[in-house]
Every structure is written in structure tokens, then in C-alpha cells.
Design a protein around this motif. Structure first.
Motif: not given
Length: 267
Positions: A16, A26, A37, A41, A45
Motif C-alpha cells: 500500500r 487500487q 481489486t 484490497s 489489509t
């Protein structure tokens, strides 16, 4: 051969940070890397662990330096993919020979090879035209060429357009810091910014009418020499050390400089 082993953050956080540094969304990264995507993601995370292939693919699409790609792999739990050979190692013989041929072939004009931190790796004999008068303390290893250029005891007093040339070098280093996130380079940048300069110029280069490059105007004795430079790197490196080598070659920007350099060698 050695590899980088220091890791300070999880893989998702590192990815990130690099995506933010490159100012890529993203969605755009997912499209270019051919992943969803949602999956990207989840990786960022920490909800999903990326495969080794995905880490390498994302590193490629984010244009991350090889050294940092190794750190991404380690953060994800994989072995580094790219070796880091000492420049003096036997396997680097072909690289050293290629560099020496390039440097020797550039005589009688100055040329030098530097590493990631702007430390001098090699140079041709003609580089001496720029280093005469530099304090010995700045020319003992490791020699940092930016420090030797901009330090008050270095080349700086003889650079006739010091403000302009200083802004050019600081701009290059600032962009390198932005591209690599290297803390050592950031410290070097702050050090160099602290050196005195009576004719300080903004680091953003604004060309004047008819300008085609930033010249280096240098006083050698009572002779003014004018140069422009080109930068070369290895095109398809798979080793961290090779990827970080930069060859900077100086060319005469006028006939008087060219004649002086030729006569210096033959006379």
C-alpha cells in the motif's frame, strides 16, 4: 552473494505504501497486474496472503527497485528472488570488464560509475580534470561524488554556475528518494541542502529560452570548461548491485572544452 534481510512491516502495508508513493489507485494497479481489486484490497489489509508470483508481479507493475522487491518477498514469507553480489566478486567479472571498457572508451572526457548511494565505484583517468583541488578527505573511500561536488572543500568553489548545478543534482537526488524511499539517501539530501551556496536556485528546473540541458561550467586553473552529461544503467539487471550501478559520462559542450581535454591527454 548476499541478499537483503531487513523487514519492518507486513507485506500488505508495504504494498500500500508503494502504491501510494506511485500515486496509483487500487483499481489501476489491479487492472495492470491482472488481478481483482477485491483480492488486492484483501492483500493490502492483511486478510489475504499473496503468492510469490503475485508479489513479483505487483513489484514489477509498481516499478519497485529490486532491493525493495526482495524486502516485499521476505515480508510475505518468501526467499529473496534477486541476488546482491559484491562488485569485486568473480561472477561480476563481466560487469567490471564492460564498465572498464565504457570508461576507457570515453577518454579524454570524464566518466564515473556510482552505486545506489552515489559512492564512486570506478572512473576513468579524465575524471581527474574535475577533482583537482578537491580536499583529500573527500577523495578517500568511500568517495561520495555528490558530497565531493557540492562540499565547500570540494568542487563547489570552482563550479561557476553552482546554484544551477546544485539545483540539478539535488533535484535528481530528491526524485531518487521519492522513487526508492531510501532513508540513507534522504539523510544525504538533507546534508547536501545544508551546504552553503550564494546563488541558490530552486530544485525545480525551469529552462531559459533556447536551453537544451543543464551545463556544468567548471574553472580548471584559469580555463573555463563547459560540460553536459548523460546517464546510463544496465538494461536487464537481475542482480541488485548491477541494477543500482549508474554510469555518468561528461561531454564537452563547446569546442574550446573539447580541445583542452584532447590536448591535456596528448600534450
Amino acid at each position: 552473494m548476499r541478499v537483503t534481510t531487513t523487514v519492518k512491516a507486513p507485506i500488505g502495508e508495504l504494498l500500500r505504501e508503494w502504491r501510494d508513493r506511485r500515486r496509483i489507485s487500487q483499481l489501476d494497479l489491479a487492472i495492470s497486474a491482472d488481478i481483482s481489486t477485491r483480492h488486492l484490497s484483501f492483500v493490502e489489509t492483511g486478510r489475504s496472503k499473496p503468492s510469490r508470483d503475485m508479489v513479483l508481479r505487483l513489484g514489477e507493475h509498481l516499478d519497485i527497485p529490486l532491493r525493495e522487491r526482495n524486502r516485499l518477498l521476505l515480508a510475505a514469507g518468501y526467499a529473496p528472488a534477486y541476488g546482491e553480489s559484491d562488485i569485486g566478486a568473480p561472477e561480476m567479472t563481466v560487469i567490471r570488464e564492460a564498465v572498464r571498457r565504457l570508461l576507457a572508451g570515453h577518454d579524454p572526457y570524464p566518466a564515473a560509475v556510482v552505486d545506489r548511494g552515489w559512492n564512486l565505484v570506478d572512473a576513468n583517468l579524465s575524471l581527474g580534470v574535475l577533482t583537482e583541488g578537491v580536499a583529500p578527505s573527500l577523495l578517500t573511500g568511500p568517495v561520495n561524488v555528490l558530497r565531493a561536488t557540492l562540499h565547500p572543500d570540494g568542487m563547489a568553489p570552482r563550479v561557476l554556475n553552482l546554484g544551477e548545478w546544485r539545483a540539478h543534482l539535488l533535484g535528481r537526488l530528491r526524485r531518487q528518494v521519492e522513487q526508492t524511499a531510501d532513508a540513507g539517501l534522504a539523510e544525504l539530501l538533507e546534508e547536501l541542502r545544508g551546504y552553503p551556496c550564494d546563488d541558490e536556485v530552486p530544485e525545480v528546473e525551469i529552462p531559459g529560452p533556447g536551453d537544451i540541458f543543464v551545463p556544468l561550467r567548471y574553472l580548471h586553473g584559469d580555463v573555463e570548461l563547459t560540460f553536459f552529461s548523460t546517464v546510463a544503467t544496465f538494461g536487464t539487471p537481475l542482480d541488485v548491485t548491477v541494477a543500482e550501478l549508474v554510469i555518468e559520462s561528461f561531454y564537452p559542450a563547446d569546442q574550446a572544452t573539447a580541445a583542452f581535454l584532447r590536448e591535456r591527454v596528448t600534450g
